[in-house]
Design a protein around this motif. Structure first.
Motif, PDB file in Angstrom:
ATOM      1  N   ALA A   1       6.692  12.465 -53.386  1.00  0.00           N
ATOM      2  CA  ALA A   1       6.857  11.265 -53.214  1.00  0.00           C
ATOM      3  C   ALA A   1       7.428  10.665 -51.728  1.00  0.00           C
ATOM      4  CB  ALA A   1       7.513  10.551 -54.111  1.00  0.00           C
ATOM      5  N   ASP A   2       8.302  12.018 -51.071  1.00  0.00           N
ATOM      6  CA  ASP A   2       8.758  11.388 -49.812  1.00  0.00           C
ATOM      7  C   ASP A   2       8.124  11.699 -48.547  1.00  0.00           C
ATOM      8  OD1 ASP A   2      11.518  11.037 -50.923  1.00  0.00           O
ATOM      9  OD2 ASP A   2      11.713  13.175 -50.340  1.00  0.00           O
ATOM     10  N   LEU A   3       6.846  12.439 -48.920  1.00  0.00           N
ATOM     11  CA  LEU A   3       5.971  12.201 -47.905  1.00  0.00           C
ATOM     12  C   LEU A   3       5.379  11.330 -47.913  1.00  0.00           C
ATOM     13  CD1 LEU A   3       5.570  16.495 -48.157  1.00  0.00           C
ATOM     14  CD2 LEU A   3       6.947  14.977 -47.021  1.00  0.00           C
ATOM     15  N   ASP A   4       4.591  10.791 -49.434  1.00  0.00           N
ATOM     16  CA  ASP A   4       3.732   9.552 -49.454  1.00  0.00           C
ATOM     17  C   ASP A   4       3.917   8.862 -48.828  1.00  0.00           C
ATOM     18  OD1 ASP A   4       1.539  10.734 -51.323  1.00  0.00           O
ATOM     19  OD2 ASP A   4       2.854  10.468 -52.833  1.00  0.00           O
ATOM     20  N   SER A   5       5.497   8.568 -48.981  1.00  0.00           N
ATOM     21  CA  SER A   5       6.054   7.101 -48.631  1.00  0.00           C
ATOM     22  C   SER A   5       6.132   7.322 -46.729  1.00  0.00           C
ATOM     23  CB  SER A   5       7.525   7.515 -49.092  1.00  0.00           C
ATOM     24  OG  SER A   5       8.595   8.118 -48.545  1.00  0.00           O
TER      25      SER A   5
ATOM     26  N   ALA B   1       1.707  20.526 -49.223  1.00  0.00           N
ATOM     27  CA  ALA B   1       1.882  19.057 -49.854  1.00  0.00           C
ATOM     28  C   ALA B   1       1.616  17.788 -48.728  1.00  0.00           C
ATOM     29  CB  ALA B   1       3.441  18.336 -50.401  1.00  0.00           C
ATOM     30  N   ALA B   2       2.226  18.205 -47.527  1.00  0.00           N
ATOM     31  CA  ALA B   2       2.146  17.683 -46.371  1.00  0.00           C
ATOM     32  C   ALA B   2       0.426  17.584 -45.863  1.00  0.00           C
ATOM     33  CB  ALA B   2       3.385  18.213 -45.551  1.00  0.00           C
ATOM     34  N   ALA B   3       0.082  18.687 -46.372  1.00  0.00           N
ATOM     35  CA  ALA B   3      -0.892  19.098 -45.684  1.00  0.00           C
ATOM     36  C   ALA B   3      -2.523  18.077 -46.565  1.00  0.00           C
ATOM     37  CB  ALA B   3      -2.068  20.129 -45.709  1.00  0.00           C
ATOM     38  N   GLU B   4      -2.076  17.677 -47.657  1.00  0.00           N
ATOM     39  CA  GLU B   4      -2.394  16.356 -48.830  1.00  0.00           C
ATOM     40  C   GLU B   4      -2.655  15.246 -48.203  1.00  0.00           C
ATOM     41  OE1 GLU B   4      -0.825  17.406 -52.257  1.00  0.00           O
ATOM     42  OE2 GLU B   4      -1.947  19.739 -52.355  1.00  0.00           O
ATOM     43  N   ARG B   5      -1.204  15.060 -46.968  1.00  0.00           N
ATOM     44  CA  ARG B   5      -0.952  13.871 -46.773  1.00  0.00           C
ATOM     45  C   ARG B   5      -1.376  13.821 -45.268  1.00  0.00           C
ATOM     46  NH1 ARG B   5       1.043  15.466 -51.061  1.00  0.00           N
ATOM     47  NH2 ARG B   5       1.686  14.478 -53.370  1.00  0.00           N
ATOM     48  N   GLY B   6      -1.812  14.937 -44.829  1.00  0.00           N
ATOM     49  CA  GLY B   6      -2.405  14.251 -43.039  1.00  0.00           C
ATOM     50  C   GLY B   6      -0.932  14.598 -42.424  1.00  0.00           C
TER      51      GLY B   6
ATOM     52  N   TRP C   1      14.095  10.612 -35.400  1.00  0.00           N
ATOM     53  CA  TRP C   1      15.311  11.533 -36.991  1.00  0.00           C
ATOM     54  C   TRP C   1      15.929   9.999 -36.964  1.00  0.00           C
ATOM     55  CZ3 TRP C   1      17.018  15.791 -37.966  1.00  0.00           C
ATOM     56  CH2 TRP C   1      18.206  16.015 -38.296  1.00  0.00           C
ATOM     57  N   CYS C   2      15.718  10.325 -38.739  1.00  0.00           N
ATOM     58  CA  CYS C   2      15.622  10.607 -39.206  1.00  0.00           C
ATOM     59  C   CYS C   2      14.158   9.837 -40.704  1.00  0.00           C
ATOM     60  CB  CYS C   2      16.553  11.121 -40.550  1.00  0.00           C
ATOM     61  SG  CYS C   2      17.572  10.459 -41.134  1.00  0.00           S
ATOM     62  N   SER C   3      13.965  11.263 -41.166  1.00  0.00           N
ATOM     63  CA  SER C   3      12.595  10.416 -42.398  1.00  0.00           C
ATOM     64  C   SER C   3      13.669   9.177 -43.431  1.00  0.00           C
ATOM     65  CB  SER C   3      11.953  10.993 -42.754  1.00  0.00           C
ATOM     66  OG  SER C   3      12.597  12.096 -44.030  1.00  0.00           O
ATOM     67  N   HIS C   4      14.289   9.525 -44.107  1.00  0.00           N
ATOM     68  CA  HIS C   4      15.225   9.018 -45.016  1.00  0.00           C
ATOM     69  C   HIS C   4      16.563   8.878 -44.634  1.00  0.00           C
ATOM     70  CE1 HIS C   4      11.328  10.239 -46.510  1.00  0.00           C
ATOM     71  NE2 HIS C   4      11.003   8.932 -47.323  1.00  0.00           N
ATOM     72  N   ASP C   5      17.526   7.791 -45.187  1.00  0.00           N
ATOM     73  CA  ASP C   5      18.780   8.092 -45.198  1.00  0.00           C
ATOM     74  C   ASP C   5      19.216   8.755 -46.024  1.00  0.00           C
ATOM     75  OD1 ASP C   5      18.493   5.366 -42.815  1.00  0.00           O
ATOM     76  OD2 ASP C   5      19.134   4.056 -45.205  1.00  0.00           O
ATOM     77  N   VAL C   6      20.667   9.420 -46.145  1.00  0.00           N
ATOM     78  CA  VAL C   6      21.608  10.154 -46.311  1.00  0.00           C
ATOM     79  C   VAL C   6      21.545   9.058 -47.795  1.00  0.00           C
ATOM     80  CG1 VAL C   6      23.971  11.243 -46.558  1.00  0.00           C
ATOM     81  CG2 VAL C   6      22.352  11.750 -44.426  1.00  0.00           C
ATOM     82  N   SER C   7      21.826   9.796 -48.920  1.00  0.00           N
ATOM     83  CA  SER C   7      22.406   9.219 -49.364  1.00  0.00           C
ATOM     84  C   SER C   7      24.035   9.287 -49.554  1.00  0.00           C
ATOM     85  CB  SER C   7      22.174   9.602 -51.587  1.00  0.00           C
ATOM     86  OG  SER C   7      22.694   9.590 -52.585  1.00  0.00           O
TER      87      SER C   7
ATOM     88  N   GLY D   1      17.504   6.725 -41.232  1.00  0.00           N
ATOM     89  CA  GLY D   1      16.177   7.033 -41.405  1.00  0.00           C
ATOM     90  C   GLY D   1      15.041   5.496 -41.049  1.00  0.00           C
ATOM     91  N   LEU D   2      13.825   6.209 -40.955  1.00  0.00           N
ATOM     92  CA  LEU D   2      13.322   5.461 -40.909  1.00  0.00           C
ATOM     93  C   LEU D   2      13.045   4.359 -41.975  1.00  0.00           C
ATOM     94  CD1 LEU D   2      10.094   7.097 -39.096  1.00  0.00           C
ATOM     95  CD2 LEU D   2      12.134   5.091 -37.807  1.00  0.00           C
ATOM     96  N   LEU D   3      13.355   5.180 -43.381  1.00  0.00           N
ATOM     97  CA  LEU D   3      13.358   4.698 -44.499  1.00  0.00           C
ATOM     98  C   LEU D   3      14.818   4.121 -45.426  1.00  0.00           C
ATOM     99  CD1 LEU D   3      10.274   5.946 -44.298  1.00  0.00           C
ATOM    100  CD2 LEU D   3       9.369   4.676 -45.796  1.00  0.00           C
ATOM    101  N   THR D   4      14.511   3.690 -46.727  1.00  0.00           N
ATOM    102  CA  THR D   4      15.734   4.247 -47.761  1.00  0.00           C
ATOM    103  C   THR D   4      15.914   5.231 -48.456  1.00  0.00           C
ATOM    104  OG1 THR D   4      14.684   2.820 -49.548  1.00  0.00           O
ATOM    105  CG2 THR D   4      16.040   1.745 -47.300  1.00  0.00           C
ATOM    106  N   THR D   5      16.079   5.653 -49.375  1.00  0.00           N
ATOM    107  CA  THR D   5      16.704   6.813 -49.870  1.00  0.00           C
ATOM    108  C   THR D   5      15.851   6.438 -51.452  1.00  0.00           C
ATOM    109  OG1 THR D   5      18.816   5.943 -51.347  1.00  0.00           O
ATOM    110  CG2 THR D   5      19.077   7.553 -50.083  1.00  0.00           C
ATOM    111  N   ASP D   6      14.903   4.699 -51.087  1.00  0.00           N
ATOM    112  CA  ASP D   6      14.680   4.264 -52.250  1.00  0.00           C
ATOM    113  C   ASP D   6      13.253   4.271 -52.042  1.00  0.00           C
ATOM    114  OD1 ASP D   6      16.654   3.861 -54.739  1.00  0.00           O
ATOM    115  OD2 ASP D   6      17.324   2.257 -53.757  1.00  0.00           O
ATOM    116  N   ARG D   7      12.602   5.235 -50.663  1.00  0.00           N
ATOM    117  CA  ARG D   7      11.563   4.631 -49.977  1.00  0.00           C
ATOM    118  C   ARG D   7      11.173   3.154 -49.151  1.00  0.00           C
ATOM    119  NH1 ARG D   7      10.566   8.448 -54.657  1.00  0.00           N
ATOM    120  NH2 ARG D   7      11.638  10.527 -54.102  1.00  0.00           N
ATOM    121  N   ALA D   8      12.170   2.502 -49.595  1.00  0.00           N
ATOM    122  CA  ALA D   8      11.659   1.082 -48.877  1.00  0.00           C
ATOM    123  C   ALA D   8      11.990   1.598 -46.985  1.00  0.00           C
ATOM    124  CB  ALA D   8      12.975  -0.136 -49.164  1.00  0.00           C
TER     125      ALA D   8
END
Length: 426
Positions: free
Chosen positions: A42-46, A85-90, A306-312, A326-333
């Protein structure tokens, strides 16, 4: 100083690479303790929805090698599952081996600490254990087409010197020897891959630091740059100052001064928008300005945010700025900086990357091996401020070592037609 212990190979590309340093939303890097592949997917999808093409991944060394002669097979399998899993998402994958140090926390195995305290860089048993660990991780991924290669570790130079509270002191020669052995171990595990090492900016800015610019610029497949404006740059020059918005470009050009290969790739491997130095409402502008300025430098392999998602906020004791990078929140927004990166990715997709050479170079009077007077290159230093002044005047300055300032062949290879000293800068 040898030029490299691994081939200078790089994946074929016609545009700069864009990626993120992967910080899992569930448990941060502690997720290896409760590895959940569905959460990782789910993280990699985001991340894939931003258009990124690679991630940088961080095993925690004590969890993967809890004993010097035990590299946990299941942990290695989970790393491979993440890569697949990363490969599956390019997404291609670079793996940092020795963690090492992450976001103010040290992660060192018990067999290097307290009653077993041994120097991380010189103890024969510790070094042999590190070699086998890096070789094992590289070999496990060697056959995966989306495996870029290994980074020895994340800013592991911080263990070698102050301000670390308990450093393992070494000489520059010992640092070079250790780097050569670790790169050779990565190459033994995955021959021909894109193996490198990465230091925080003490290597460029701190006098007498044992890890040197020459090592960064001549060992491994690329030169890694980690650019953080909380190092005094933003405090001195403000959130929109030339030095702040061009700090990554400055570090890229500073690194290139030590290159012996004029077209050696530089990887902007870490860069972020740290609050409060870069307020949240200004993060998108800073992101775009930083990346655009970095890509105005030649031979940049790519940019990894740095980095992909925020720290909770459920996790305690991080420095405040670490929670919101993060570029995205912990909710992947997707956050404003994430939207800015997505726009940059879309802009560069399919475009040739060929910035014009920087024809004016600022001359750096420094020993080409030991890098004397590195503090002059740090924020507030005479060289740093002179480069900033030139950049503010629109000069697009490069950097050349004094020993090459009159070397016509060297200057021509880099497209430099004029040089200026810091004393000559208005």
């Amino acid at each position: 100083m040898p030029e490299s212990t691994t081939p200078h190979v790089s994946p074929t590309r016609h545009a700069p690479r864009f990626g993120a340093n992967y910080t899992p939303t569930q448990g941060w890097f502690h997720h290896w303790l409760d590895f959940d592949l569905d959460a990782v997917r789910a993280d990699l999808d985001s991340l894939a929805q931003l258009g990124l093409d690679h991630i940088r991944v961080f095993p925690l060394w004590p969890l993967f090698q809890p004993n010097r002669t035990l590299i946990r097979p299941r942990a290695v399998e989970q790393l491979v599952e993440l890569a697949d899993a990363a490969a599956e998402r390019g997404l291609d994958v670079n793996v940092d081996g020795l963690q090492g140090h992450l976001s103010s926390f040290d992660f060192l195995p018990a067999w290097t600490q307290t009653w077993h305290r041994r120097n991380l860089f010189t103890d024969p048993d510790v070094v042999a254990g590190q070699e086998e660990y890096l070789r094992t991780l590289a070999a496990a991924l060697a056959g995966r087409p989306n495996f870029l290669g290994m980074t020895i570790g994340n800013e592991i130079n911080q263990f070698s010197d102050g301000p670390h509270p308990d450093p393992d002191r070494i000489s520059p020669g010992q640092a070079a020897s250790w780097l050569e052995r670790m790169l050779a171990a990565c190459e033994a595990g995955a021959p021909g891959k894109f193996h490198l090492h990465a230091e925080y900016d003490a290597a460029w800015y701190q006098d007498e630091h044992p890890f040197t610019p020459a090592q960064a610029a001549r060992l491994g497949a690329a030169t890694a740059v980690h650019s953080w404006v909380f190092n005094g740059t933003a405090q001195r020059h403000g959130r929109t100052g030339t030095a702040t918005e061009q700090h990554a470009a400055y570090m890229i050009e500073l690194a290139k001064a030590w290159h012996t290969d004029p077209h050696r790739p530089v990887w902007l491997q870490e860069v972020g928008a740290p609050a409060p130095h870069i307020p949240a409402e200004h993060a998108a502008h800073f992101t775009e300005a930083t990346v655009e300025n970095a890509l105005d430098c030649t031979d940049v392999w790519g940019v990894t945010w740095w980095c992909s998602h925020d720290v909770s906020r459920d996790l305690a004791d991080f420095p405040e700025l670490e929670y919101s990078l993060g570029l995205l929140t912990t909710d992947r927004a997707i956050k404003p900086a994430g939207k800015a990166i997505a726009r940059l990715v879309a802009h560069w997709r399919g475009r040739a990357y060929a910035p014009a050479p920087r024809t004016t170079a600022l001359v750096l009077d420094s020993d080409p091996v030991t890098a004397t007077n590195r503090s002059a290159c740090a924020p507030g230093g005479t060289f740093f401020e002179a480069w900033t002044a030139l950049a503010a005047q629109g000069a697009r300055p490069a950097v050349v070592l004094a020993e090459h300032a009159h070397d016509t062949a060297h200057l021509a290879a880099r497209g430099i037609t004029a040089t200026v000293t810091p004393e000559e800068v208005d």
